[in-house]
Design a protein around this motif. Structure first.
Motif, PDB file in Angstrom:
ATOM      1  N   SER A   1      -3.388   3.835  -2.255  1.00 15.98           N
ATOM      2  CA  SER A   1      -3.391   2.898  -3.379  1.00 15.98           C
ATOM      3  C   SER A   1      -2.830   1.565  -2.898  1.00 15.98           C
ATOM      4  CB  SER A   1      -2.550   3.442  -4.536  1.00 15.98           C
ATOM      5  OG  SER A   1      -3.082   4.655  -5.014  1.00 15.98           O
ATOM      6  N   ASP A   2      -3.466   0.480  -3.333  1.00 15.65           N
ATOM      7  CA  ASP A   2      -3.139  -0.830  -2.778  1.00 15.65           C
ATOM      8  C   ASP A   2      -3.118  -1.857  -3.907  1.00 15.65           C
ATOM      9  OD1 ASP A   2      -3.528  -2.200   0.293  1.00 15.65           O
ATOM     10  OD2 ASP A   2      -3.756  -3.523  -1.436  1.00 15.65           O
TER      11      ASP A   2
ATOM     12  N   ARG B   1       0.841  -1.201   0.000  1.00 16.10           N
ATOM     13  CA  ARG B   1       0.000   0.000   0.000  1.00 16.10           C
ATOM     14  C   ARG B   1       0.874   1.247   0.000  1.00 16.10           C
ATOM     15  NH1 ARG B   1      -5.231   1.036   3.699  1.00 16.10           N
ATOM     16  NH2 ARG B   1      -5.888  -0.564   2.219  1.00 16.10           N
TER      17      ARG B   1
ATOM     18  N   THR C   1      -1.495   7.843  -0.674  1.00 23.08           N
ATOM     19  CA  THR C   1      -2.691   7.803  -1.518  1.00 23.08           C
ATOM     20  C   THR C   1      -3.644   6.661  -1.182  1.00 23.08           C
ATOM     21  OG1 THR C   1      -1.658   6.377  -3.191  1.00 23.08           O
ATOM     22  CG2 THR C   1      -1.327   8.763  -3.394  1.00 23.08           C
TER      23      THR C   1
END
Length: 637
Positions: free
Chosen positions: A125-126, A119, A123
């Motif tokens: 985001s993953d 991750r 952000t």
């Protein structure tokens, strides 16, 4: 002004509910204060992800002191500390943070399968970098430049977390942080790896069951150039995967490698010279368990996860070279592993919520809705054991100590039986005549088998082995059968309940669980697993007087190895716990074979241990859930 420690005591005493902002600014040098406040507002963390919980005059100065900086810089008037829960599904196992603090790698375990994900902190985001599979990850480490992720993986048929306590050995892989093909680097790796300061070398622990020792190994970053630095013979070995996920950590100056050493319930940290392998202990403290270690960037100490003698798994700071211990977290939750970024401004750990488990009573075959919840307690349930008159003996915690309690089967008349001051008095078994309770205790140091009268009085030590556990009484009340571990080898023994010399019944090098004596007193059953061969859980039945196995058979891959088997009331079958999709039920298997039979029909929660009533008409079970999530603690400076 008052100290941070005093603020903690005041807040606890008043039971205040806060929104994350502190009133008058107070000087403090304890990260413990901040983390304790965080834990008191878990619900807010879950809702918002990030909470500003402390604004204090001199806060940065205090955190610098705690994290071991030699030169504290002037602090701003207020210092915000950010806490982020990175996962919320409760299935995280291990985690690591990149040197720049921008990425967190973590492992999720669901329905017996694990996946490695990364991750981006800023952000959220993953992405998944290693596909879900029936494997066990035992270590995550970012490369010093942050471009690659090094992970160690156990690959066995029907892999379960019990492999962490087995002889199964791991393989080291390298994968780009943002995904791509994995590259195999090394085999025979039994811990997370850690890098030298220049990133050219790495170190890890390798177990050698054939030699009966563990070694601290060195290798190049590409897996070449293996070299044995130091070795330890049992019982006090270098700690590797195991329950706490330990492993070495290389100091910032490259001169020493810190590592946990010891045996079950008696562990410490040593500093090993990276040049000649000589070692010295860091401090004189002894721990129930030592987990992952991370050096502070100036080399003044180590941050680690460890379980103390009160069975609290928390984050600690261990100074170097003196070995002075300071607590970082101090709450009802427990922690697994710790990973610092390069400047120690952020860390990640896996937090296990302080859940409450419940003792239930249910009739075999009845609908789960008819089960009665009779006792609730914080932490892991232990026991239960039925008395001849239908009461239930169990274990509960009070004043950070585990002691024996008893209650009626409807939950009334709960009564504490023992009030011993040692940390652990667990795994009770009531004698058939109802006169005694045998149990495991560390009253004399090692965990041995003890006996008390049914009212908790007159404690008597029955064994003196290295680790003796899981006692059970024979049907005639004359013997106590138990499991023992010495020098890494497991065996079954029996000892007279009135005291005397123990008698060895079996010798087995593989991992095994508690023995169970058949109702006619002629057989003893237990489970074991040869993890190196990837075998499933195996039931072994031996004669009560010892000798070759009378019967062996495999249980399904979903059988829970950590919960002991029990003979069914008719003496023809063995009952075990089967866990599928994180839901447990009790099943039974006939000795002569056939299809397993479902005894309970629960739709939720896990079963941690169980016992039959003396008339065979009811089961007592500890049930609950275990929730583990990755937590990022940032802005510590």
């Amino acid at each position: 002004a008052i100290s941070g420690q005093a603020v903690v005591a005041s807040a606890r005493g008043q039971g205040e509910t806060r929104t994350g902002r502190v009133g008058p600014a107070v000087p403090t040098s304890r990260l413990e204060f901040a983390v304790t406040e965080i834990r008191r507002h878990k619900a807010g963390v879950a809702l918002t992800g990030v909470i500003v919980i402390v604004a204090l005059v001199g806060g940065a100065y205090g955190f610098y002191l705690l994290l071991g900086r030699n030169e504290a810089k002037p602090a701003a008037a207020f210092q915000a500390m950010k806490i982020t829960r990175l996962t919320n599904d409760g299935t995280a196992r291990i985690a690591a943070i990149s040197p720049d603090g921008k990425y967190v790698a973590y492992v999720l375990r669901t329905a017996g399968r694990e996946a490695l994900r990364v991750r981006q902190v800023a952000t959220s985001s993953d992405l998944q970098v290693v596909p879900t599979a029936e494997v066990i990850f035992i270590g995550l480490t970012f490369s010093p430049d942050g471009d690659y992720l090094y992970y160690v993986m156990l690959q066995e048929t029907g892999a379960s977390v019990s492999l962490l306590e087995s002889d199964a050995t791991g393989t080291l892989y390298q994968v780009p942080v943002l995904g791509g093909g994995s590259r195999r680097l090394l085999t025979g790796v039994d811990s997370a790896v850690t890098f030298s300061p220049d990133g050219r070398r790495l170190t890890f622990v390798r177990a050698d069951p054939d030699r009966g020792e563990t070694a601290l190994m060195l290798a190049n970053a590409d897996g070449s150039g293996e070299q044995r630095l130091a070795a330890r013979a049992p019982p006090d070995v270098y700690l590797s995967k195991g329950r706490f996920g330990s492993g070495p950590a290389w100091s910032p100056d490259g001169k020493v490698i810190s590592c946990g050493v010891g045996r079950f319930a008696r562990q410490q940290v040593v500093a090993v010279s990276a040049d000649d392998g000589s070692e010295k202990p860091l401090g004189s403290g002894s721990w129930q368990g030592v987990g992952r270690l991370s050096w502070l960037p100036d080399g003044s100490g180590i941050v680690m996860m460890a379980m103390d003698q009160k069975f609290s798994s928390q984050l600690w700071q261990l100074s170097y070279p003196v070995g002075e211990v300071r607590r970082i977290t101090n709450d009802l939750n427990s922690y697994t592993g710790v990973s610092l970024n390069a400047d120690a401004s952020s860390l990640v750990t896996v937090q296990t919520d302080a859940t409450t488990q419940h003792l239930w009573v249910v009739a075999p075959g009845d609908d789960s809705g008819s089960a009665n919840k009779i006792v609730s307690r914080r932490g892991s349930g232990d026991g239960p054991s039925w008395t001849p008159d239908g009461r239930i003996v169990y274990v509960a915690i009070g004043d950070d100590r585990l002691n024996l309690w008893v209650a009626n089967q409807d939950g009334t008349e709960q009564k504490q039986l023992t009030a011993f001051t040692n940390p652990a008095n667990v795994r009770p078994s009531v004698s058939p005549d109802g006169r005694h309770i045998v149990f495991v205790s560390d009253r004399a140091g090692p965990r041995n088998i003890w006996r008390v009268d049914i009212d908790g009085s007159n404690p008597v030590r029955l064994t003196s082995g290295e680790i003796d556990t899981w006692p059970t009484c024979s049907p005639d009340g004359r013997w106590v059968v138990y499991a023992s571990r010495a020098s890494g080898k497991h065996s079954i023994w029996k000892v007279p309940i009135d005291g005397g010399d123990p008698v060895q019944l079996t010798t087995n090098n593989s991992d095994m669980t508690a023995p169970s004596v058949s109702l006619d007193g002629k057989l003893v059953a237990y489970t074991n697993r040869d993890a190196r061969a990837g075998s499933p859980v195996r039931v072994v039945v031996v004669p009560f007087d010892g000798g070759d196995p009378f019967k062996t058979f495999n249980l399904p891959p979903t059988a829970n190895f950590d919960v002991p088997v029990r003979w069914t009331p008719d003496g023809r079958s063995l009952a075990y716990v089967d866990t599928r999709d994180d839901v447990s039920n009790v099943c039974s298997q006939l000795l002569e074979g056939g299809v397993p039979k479902w005894i309970t029909d629960f739709k939720s929660d896990q079963i941690f241990t169980f016992d039959w009533s003396r008339d065979g008409k009811q089961l007592a079970l500890w049930r609950g859930t275990v929730t583990r999530n990755v937590v990022l603690i940032s802005d510590l400076r």
